[in-house]
Enzyme design. Structure first.
Site, PDB file in Angstrom:
ATOM      1  N   HIS A 148      -5.792  12.059  20.015  1.00  0.00           N
ATOM      2  CA  HIS A 148      -5.665  10.613  20.095  1.00  0.00           C
ATOM      3  C   HIS A 148      -6.946   9.980  20.624  1.00  0.00           C
ATOM      4  O   HIS A 148      -7.659  10.573  21.434  1.00  0.00           O
ATOM      5  CB  HIS A 148      -4.524  10.218  21.028  1.00  0.00           C
ATOM      6  CG  HIS A 148      -3.181  10.599  20.510  1.00  0.00           C
ATOM      7  ND1 HIS A 148      -2.086  10.737  21.332  1.00  0.00           N
ATOM      8  CD2 HIS A 148      -2.740  10.872  19.266  1.00  0.00           C
ATOM      9  CE1 HIS A 148      -1.029  11.077  20.617  1.00  0.00           C
ATOM     10  NE2 HIS A 148      -1.405  11.168  19.354  1.00  0.00           N
ATOM     11  N   GLY A 186       0.823  -1.205   0.000  1.00  0.00           N
ATOM     12  CA  GLY A 186       0.000   0.000   0.000  1.00  0.00           C
ATOM     13  C   GLY A 186       0.857   1.255   0.000  1.00  0.00           C
ATOM     14  O   GLY A 186       2.085   1.193   0.136  1.00  0.00           O
ATOM     15  N   GLU A 223      -0.111  12.179  28.559  1.00  0.00           N
ATOM     16  CA  GLU A 223      -1.234  13.038  28.224  1.00  0.00           C
ATOM     17  C   GLU A 223      -2.455  12.582  29.001  1.00  0.00           C
ATOM     18  O   GLU A 223      -2.405  11.577  29.726  1.00  0.00           O
ATOM     19  CB  GLU A 223      -1.505  13.014  26.717  1.00  0.00           C
ATOM     20  CG  GLU A 223      -1.847  11.644  26.165  1.00  0.00           C
ATOM     21  CD  GLU A 223      -1.924  11.600  24.645  1.00  0.00           C
ATOM     22  OE1 GLU A 223      -1.479  12.558  23.990  1.00  0.00           O
ATOM     23  OE2 GLU A 223      -2.417  10.589  24.112  1.00  0.00           O
TER      24      GLU A 223
END
Length: 293
Positions: free
Chosen positions: A248, A18, A209
């Site tokens: 995220h 790909g 985070e």
């Protein structure tokens, strides 16, 4: 010495034909990583990027003796690709695919139990041992070999911190992106354990985070083992609203226990020096290492 990677790491790339696989595998090979084959069901026997292509990971491992795999497979089938690599007993698998369905990743985590595989990701920028091996999609150019280990939940902040560490006259033993999805393989604590056992890692930088409890798990572990290596952390998202995903899939705080403030307090109680701002991480780890010496 690095963790997870060394000069003998040989790699097969799943989904290599790909666009993403082609682009990033070519970059890995240009860096000097030893990519020895690719996997694409139905295209076995062909070649791509001058690499032999195999139908399955097991076939690729048997023919090439590769000891690592990187997954460039789309989210809908990424879990099946990871499980295939696990069942082929691949020692190290890095999955860069983002937003793999949570239930699929639970199946992957189940496949990992009792296996011989360490999984990094999904949604990982990968693992980098400067000058040794690049197994991922991270930008390179500012990294240098050195003694600082970096464990991160953020790809872009990893690049920033690596540049700062290099600018401070240090360097990195290894950088590991554990992945930004809610469910992934190796945890921050897993990586910290490896870095603390690595004689060539002098200090650690953690980039955390909001969302989840990985930083608190690291804090609990550091409180228990009381390491003699300095640990510096950056936790971002202090002003992020609750119950809103911040980039995220795993950066989602539901309550006070998984917001940035709670993580910072837990790490500070464990003796971690928390950088006051993203642009001061390099200076902070340099100061911590100087004091340790």
């Amino acid at each position: 010495m690095a963790i997870l990677l060394d000069k003998d790491t040989t790699i097969v790339a799943q989904g290599v034909t790909g666009w993403a696989g082609t682009h990033h595998v070519a970059s890995m090979m240009e860096y000097g990583s030893r990519v020895v084959g690719g996997v694409r069901p139905g295209k076995g026997g062909r070649s791509h990027l001058n690499l032999p292509i195999f139908d399955t990971v097991a076939q690729a491992r048997e023919a090439t003796k590769a000891n690592a795999s990187i997954v460039f497979v789309p989210p809908a089938t990424a879990a099946a690709a990871m499980i295939e690599a696990i069942e082929a007993e691949t020692p190290l698998v890095v999955a860069v695919t983002e937003r793999v369905p949570v239930l699929d990743m639970i199946r992957v985590k189940d496949a990992l139990k009792g296996s011989r595989t360490r999984l990094v990701g999904a949604n990982s920028q990968g693992v980098l041992a400067p000058g040794v091996c690049k197994l991922g999609v991270m930008a390179t150019g500012s990294e240098r070999p050195g003694g600082v280990g970096v464990v991160s939940r953020s790809a872009s902040l990893t690049s920033e911190v690596v540049a700062q560490v290099t600018a401070a006259g240090l360097g990195q033993s290894t950088t590991v992106g554990v992945g930004g999805d809610a469910v992934h393989g190796m945890s921050m604590r897993d990586c910290v354990e490896l870095f603390l056992a690595d004689p060539d890692t002098d200090g650690l930088v953690l980039i955390g985070e909001i969302g989840g409890h990985e930083e608190q798990e690291v804090a609990d572990y550091l409180t228990e083992v009381k390491p003699n290596k300095p640990v510096v952390a950056l936790v971002v998202g202090s002003h992020a609203p609750r119950e809103r995903r911040m980039g995220h899939a795993g950066a989602l705080a539901f309550g006070a226990q998984d917001d940035a403030t709670a993580k910072i307090k837990a790490l500070e109680r464990a003796g971690v020096r928390v950088a006051p701002s993203a642009h001061l991480v390099g200076r902070t780890i340099a100061e911590a290492l100087a004091q340790a010496r």
